[in-house]
Write a protein that holds these residues in place. Structure first.
Motif, PDB file in Angstrom:
ATOM      1  N   THR A  17       0.700  -1.280  -0.063  1.00  0.00           N
ATOM      2  CA  THR A  17       0.054  -0.032  -0.009  1.00  0.00           C
ATOM      3  C   THR A  17       0.816   1.341  -0.032  1.00  0.00           C
ATOM      4  OG1 THR A  17      -1.781  -1.312   1.116  1.00  0.00           O
ATOM      5  CG2 THR A  17      -1.905   1.268   1.133  1.00  0.00           C
ATOM      6  N   LEU A  18       1.984   1.421   0.774  1.00  0.00           N
ATOM      7  CA  LEU A  18       2.885   2.607   0.832  1.00  0.00           C
ATOM      8  C   LEU A  18       3.409   2.902  -0.617  1.00  0.00           C
ATOM      9  CD1 LEU A  18       4.783   1.869   4.161  1.00  0.00           C
ATOM     10  CD2 LEU A  18       3.302   4.056   3.708  1.00  0.00           C
ATOM     11  N   ARG A  19       3.232   3.995  -0.909  1.00  0.00           N
ATOM     12  CA  ARG A  19       3.796   4.531  -2.283  1.00  0.00           C
ATOM     13  C   ARG A  19       4.852   5.382  -2.114  1.00  0.00           C
ATOM     14  NH1 ARG A  19      -1.989   5.710  -5.444  1.00  0.00           N
ATOM     15  NH2 ARG A  19      -2.896   3.582  -5.244  1.00  0.00           N
ATOM     16  N   TYR A  20       4.983   5.939  -0.769  1.00  0.00           N
ATOM     17  CA  TYR A  20       6.003   7.166  -0.692  1.00  0.00           C
ATOM     18  C   TYR A  20       6.422   6.884   0.961  1.00  0.00           C
ATOM     19  CZ  TYR A  20       8.696  11.275   0.037  1.00  0.00           C
ATOM     20  OH  TYR A  20       9.692  12.133   0.640  1.00  0.00           O
ATOM     21  N   VAL A  21       7.777   6.832   0.865  1.00  0.00           N
ATOM     22  CA  VAL A  21       8.273   6.653   2.503  1.00  0.00           C
ATOM     23  C   VAL A  21       9.545   7.935   2.326  1.00  0.00           C
ATOM     24  CG1 VAL A  21       9.596   5.399   4.118  1.00  0.00           C
ATOM     25  CG2 VAL A  21       7.775   4.365   2.954  1.00  0.00           C
ATOM     26  N   GLY A  22       9.347   8.677   3.145  1.00  0.00           N
ATOM     27  CA  GLY A  22      10.494   9.899   3.208  1.00  0.00           C
ATOM     28  C   GLY A  22      11.283   9.505   4.375  1.00  0.00           C
ATOM     29  N   LEU A  23      12.604   9.694   3.695  1.00  0.00           N
ATOM     30  CA  LEU A  23      13.716   9.192   5.028  1.00  0.00           C
ATOM     31  C   LEU A  23      15.205  10.048   4.806  1.00  0.00           C
ATOM     32  CD1 LEU A  23      13.534   5.307   4.687  1.00  0.00           C
ATOM     33  CD2 LEU A  23      13.007   6.596   6.511  1.00  0.00           C
ATOM     34  N   GLY A  24      15.730  10.202   5.704  1.00  0.00           N
ATOM     35  CA  GLY A  24      17.237  10.967   5.796  1.00  0.00           C
ATOM     36  C   GLY A  24      16.760  12.500   5.703  1.00  0.00           C
ATOM     37  N   GLY A  25      17.914  13.115   5.422  1.00  0.00           N
ATOM     38  CA  GLY A  25      17.894  14.373   5.719  1.00  0.00           C
ATOM     39  C   GLY A  25      18.370  15.210   4.542  1.00  0.00           C
ATOM     40  N   VAL A  26      18.176  16.512   4.363  1.00  0.00           N
ATOM     41  CA  VAL A  26      18.636  17.187   2.937  1.00  0.00           C
ATOM     42  C   VAL A  26      19.888  16.946   2.394  1.00  0.00           C
ATOM     43  CG1 VAL A  26      18.812  19.488   1.620  1.00  0.00           C
ATOM     44  CG2 VAL A  26      16.763  18.942   3.559  1.00  0.00           C
ATOM     45  N   LEU A  27      20.826  16.907   3.413  1.00  0.00           N
ATOM     46  CA  LEU A  27      22.504  16.816   3.171  1.00  0.00           C
ATOM     47  C   LEU A  27      22.913  15.450   3.111  1.00  0.00           C
ATOM     48  CD1 LEU A  27      23.694  19.899   5.113  1.00  0.00           C
ATOM     49  CD2 LEU A  27      22.742  19.781   2.740  1.00  0.00           C
ATOM     50  N   ASP A  28      21.935  14.597   3.582  1.00  0.00           N
ATOM     51  CA  ASP A  28      22.439  13.111   3.911  1.00  0.00           C
ATOM     52  C   ASP A  28      22.589  12.322   2.436  1.00  0.00           C
ATOM     53  OD1 ASP A  28      22.215  13.368   6.586  1.00  0.00           O
ATOM     54  OD2 ASP A  28      20.427  12.568   6.749  1.00  0.00           O
ATOM     55  N   PRO A  29      23.551  11.702   2.167  1.00  0.00           N
ATOM     56  CA  PRO A  29      23.829  10.956   1.006  1.00  0.00           C
ATOM     57  C   PRO A  29      22.791   9.915   0.701  1.00  0.00           C
ATOM     58  CG  PRO A  29      25.420  10.076   2.698  1.00  0.00           C
ATOM     59  CD  PRO A  29      24.638  11.489   3.222  1.00  0.00           C
ATOM     60  N   VAL A  30      22.459   9.552  -0.366  1.00  0.00           N
ATOM     61  CA  VAL A  30      21.082   8.435  -0.519  1.00  0.00           C
ATOM     62  C   VAL A  30      21.712   7.141  -0.389  1.00  0.00           C
ATOM     63  CG1 VAL A  30      19.469   7.551  -2.338  1.00  0.00           C
ATOM     64  CG2 VAL A  30      20.301   9.857  -2.261  1.00  0.00           C
ATOM     65  N   SER A  31      21.489   6.507   0.321  1.00  0.00           N
ATOM     66  CA  SER A  31      21.944   5.054   0.871  1.00  0.00           C
ATOM     67  C   SER A  31      21.238   4.101   0.163  1.00  0.00           C
ATOM     68  CB  SER A  31      21.641   4.792   2.181  1.00  0.00           C
ATOM     69  OG  SER A  31      20.227   4.715   2.512  1.00  0.00           O
ATOM     70  N   GLU A  32      22.019   2.561   0.110  1.00  0.00           N
ATOM     71  CA  GLU A  32      21.377   1.652  -0.733  1.00  0.00           C
ATOM     72  C   GLU A  32      20.052   1.179  -0.264  1.00  0.00           C
ATOM     73  OE1 GLU A  32      22.875  -2.866  -2.152  1.00  0.00           O
ATOM     74  OE2 GLU A  32      23.895  -1.621  -0.806  1.00  0.00           O
ATOM     75  N   ILE A  33      19.732   1.288   0.952  1.00  0.00           N
ATOM     76  CA  ILE A  33      18.630   1.017   1.542  1.00  0.00           C
ATOM     77  C   ILE A  33      17.535   1.718   1.176  1.00  0.00           C
ATOM     78  CG2 ILE A  33      17.279   0.512   3.907  1.00  0.00           C
ATOM     79  CD1 ILE A  33      19.976  -0.109   5.069  1.00  0.00           C
ATOM     80  N   HIS A  34      17.839   3.083   1.045  1.00  0.00           N
ATOM     81  CA  HIS A  34      16.801   4.061   0.580  1.00  0.00           C
ATOM     82  C   HIS A  34      16.456   3.780  -0.851  1.00  0.00           C
ATOM     83  CE1 HIS A  34      17.933   7.319   3.870  1.00  0.00           C
ATOM     84  NE2 HIS A  34      17.514   6.011   4.408  1.00  0.00           N
ATOM     85  N   ILE A  35      17.438   3.501  -1.514  1.00  0.00           N
ATOM     86  CA  ILE A  35      17.098   2.905  -3.057  1.00  0.00           C
ATOM     87  C   ILE A  35      15.969   1.941  -3.231  1.00  0.00           C
ATOM     88  CG2 ILE A  35      18.164   2.362  -4.953  1.00  0.00           C
ATOM     89  CD1 ILE A  35      20.349   4.378  -4.413  1.00  0.00           C
ATOM     90  N   LYS A  36      16.458   0.886  -2.503  1.00  0.00           N
ATOM     91  CA  LYS A  36      15.630  -0.493  -2.320  1.00  0.00           C
ATOM     92  C   LYS A  36      14.340  -0.055  -2.017  1.00  0.00           C
ATOM     93  CE  LYS A  36      18.730  -2.967  -3.782  1.00  0.00           C
ATOM     94  NZ  LYS A  36      18.911  -3.538  -5.321  1.00  0.00           N
ATOM     95  N   ILE A  37      14.142   0.714  -1.108  1.00  0.00           N
ATOM     96  CA  ILE A  37      12.757   1.097  -0.624  1.00  0.00           C
ATOM     97  C   ILE A  37      11.996   1.693  -1.463  1.00  0.00           C
ATOM     98  CG2 ILE A  37      11.500   2.518   1.215  1.00  0.00           C
ATOM     99  CD1 ILE A  37      13.617   2.050   3.211  1.00  0.00           C
TER     100      ILE A  37
END
Length: 449
Positions: free
Chosen positions: A280-300
């Motif tokens: 059901t979840l279509r968007y999950v916002g994580l991290g901060g503005v200056l944080d690098p994009v992590s591999e986990i975030h990409i998979k999510i």
């Protein structure tokens, strides 16, 4: 010319004062006309917007003025939006404003942003919130209601038709509400820039569980949510079928917390786990503005993109194809989630031709070759295991045969011993019988003498 110039310079201040007075008079006339249109229930007056910092007349309104304005809005049948912001109100003025504003049949949007309202200001609103029929949106951003004020508001809205509630920047840290007290039509809840931690997440979890959950968007950015809090939310969302957006940006979440969300939207431990993931979840916002994009975030993001583009049932099937049946993707997800398994162990051999067709169609022949290679390794591994089992069985079968032979030998010895005993018993019987006969013969001989 000089005298004329001097005269002009001398008159300039007076001209500016006259212009300012005219502007003030025009503003007063406008303000009076504005409120008069509300009082007269003008069909064209559908919005009331007063800025406490910009309109001086708003700052000078006394208790009676606020009471009268509340009364006029109550009796207005065309007013749809009321926006009183930037210091237009305070707790004291709220008492008089809502003393007469106790209901409305037309107001759909109420915004009281940035008025430094506390729990007392929230309590003043309760009769209006309980009796309003058409309120759809309530915005109380940038106040100071704390957790008690928020709880008071939500409980008073329980029977309303409200759909959107904004309570950002209010010092909220706990949520003491359950599903029975939650507005049944509320779909959007924004609680960003508060002090919500793991304890607050436990309260929110109650609103996300069960078949009665209604929220489709929950914004929790800039709070104090840590990995424990994320785990609590992820567990609550395991069976949730309403929430589509979860904003957790700018919180205290590490990779461990991110992994809880990855397992939520794309579990990899088995095909069943993938099918049972949240679709059901279509968007999950994580991290901060200056944080690098992590591999986990990409998979999510990949998993939630599938949710956006597919129906729930189709999303589960698509995730199996894209993750379980793609060797590199599966290996990456297994590494991140701490799992190590082969998907082919779960598949009925009768379905393998269909599975291989899916792999070739969606991932190409290169991936099909990898799948076949993996399957061959499993088959060889199975053969080796079978051989070991056969060897172990042969060993124990030989032992059984050896023990059976020994038992048979012992049976022979027992039989011999029993025969010997029976022979002795027969001899004894013969001796006893002969002795009796000799005694009888002797007595007969003696009697003849």
């Amino acid at each position: 010319m000089d005298s004329d110039d001097d005269s002009s310079m001398h008159d300039a201040p007076f001209i500016e004062e006259e212009e300012e007075e005219e502007e003030e008079e025009e503003e007063e006339d406008w303000f009076d006309g504005y409120l008069q249109s509300v009082r007269e229930n003008n069909p064209l007056s559908k919005t009331l917007s007063l800025n406490g910092q910009y309109h001086e007349r708003v700052q000078n309104m006394v208790d009676g003025d606020w009471e009268e304005l509340g009364f006029d809005i109550t009796n207005n049948t065309h007013m749809e939006s009321v926006d009183l912001y930037d210091g237009a109100l305070n707790d004291h003025k709220m008492i008089f404003f809502f003393k007469k504003l106790t209901r409305s049949s037309s107001v759909k949007n109420l915004s009281l942003k940035d008025n430094r309202l506390s729990v007392d200001g929230a309590r003043s609103m309760v009769p209006f919130l309980q009796n309003t029929n058409n309120l759809e949106s309530l915005n109380l951003d940038d106040n100071n209601m704390k957790s008690k004020g928020f709880t008071c508001l939500v409980r008073s809205l329980r029977g309303s038709h409200i759909e959107r509630l904004y309570c950002n920047s209010n010092g909220i840290n706990s949520i003491d509400i359950d599903n029975t007290q939650f507005p049944k039509h509320l779909t959007y809840l924004s609680l960003s820039r508060n002090s919500i931690s793991a304890d607050g997440c436990r309260g929110l979890a109650k609103l996300l569980q069960g078949g009665g959950a209604t929220l489709s968007m929950l914004r929790l950015s800039h709070n104090k949510i840590n990995d424990e809090g994320v785990k609590i939310l992820a567990d609550a969302l395991q069976s949730n079928t309403s929430l589509k957006t979860l904003d957790l940006k700018e919180n205290d979440i590490s990779d461990q917390g991110d992994l809880s969300l990855l397992k939520l939207v794309n579990g990899i431990s088995s095909i069943e786990a993938t099918l049972q993931s949240n679709h059901t979840l279509r968007y999950v916002g994580l991290g901060g503005v200056l944080d690098p994009v992590s591999e986990i975030h990409i998979k999510i993001d990949v998993a939630t993109r599938i949710n956006r583009n597919r129906h729930q049932r189709e999303a589960g099937r698509e995730k199996v194809i894209q993750t379980q049946l793609h060797s590199e993707t599966r290996a990456a997800l297994c590494r991140l989630q701490g799992d190590n398994h082969s998907v082919f162990n779960e598949i009925d051999p009768l379905h393998l031709p269909e599975v291989f067709a899916l792999i070739a169609r969606h991932h190409g022949h290169g991936e099909l070759y990898d799948a076949l290679s993996s399957l061959m390794m499993i088959l060889f591994s199975t053969v080796n295991v079978k051989k070991c089992i056969q060897q172990e069985r042969d060993y124990h079968a030989a032992k059984v045969a050896e023990h059976r032979t020994k038992a048979e030998q012992l049976d022979v010895k027992l039989a011999s011993m029993e025969e010997a005993v029976e022979g002795n018993e027969r001899n004894n019987d013969f001796v006893n019988h002969s002795s009796k006969r000799r005694r009888k013969w002797l007595w007969r001989l003696l009697d003849g003498v």
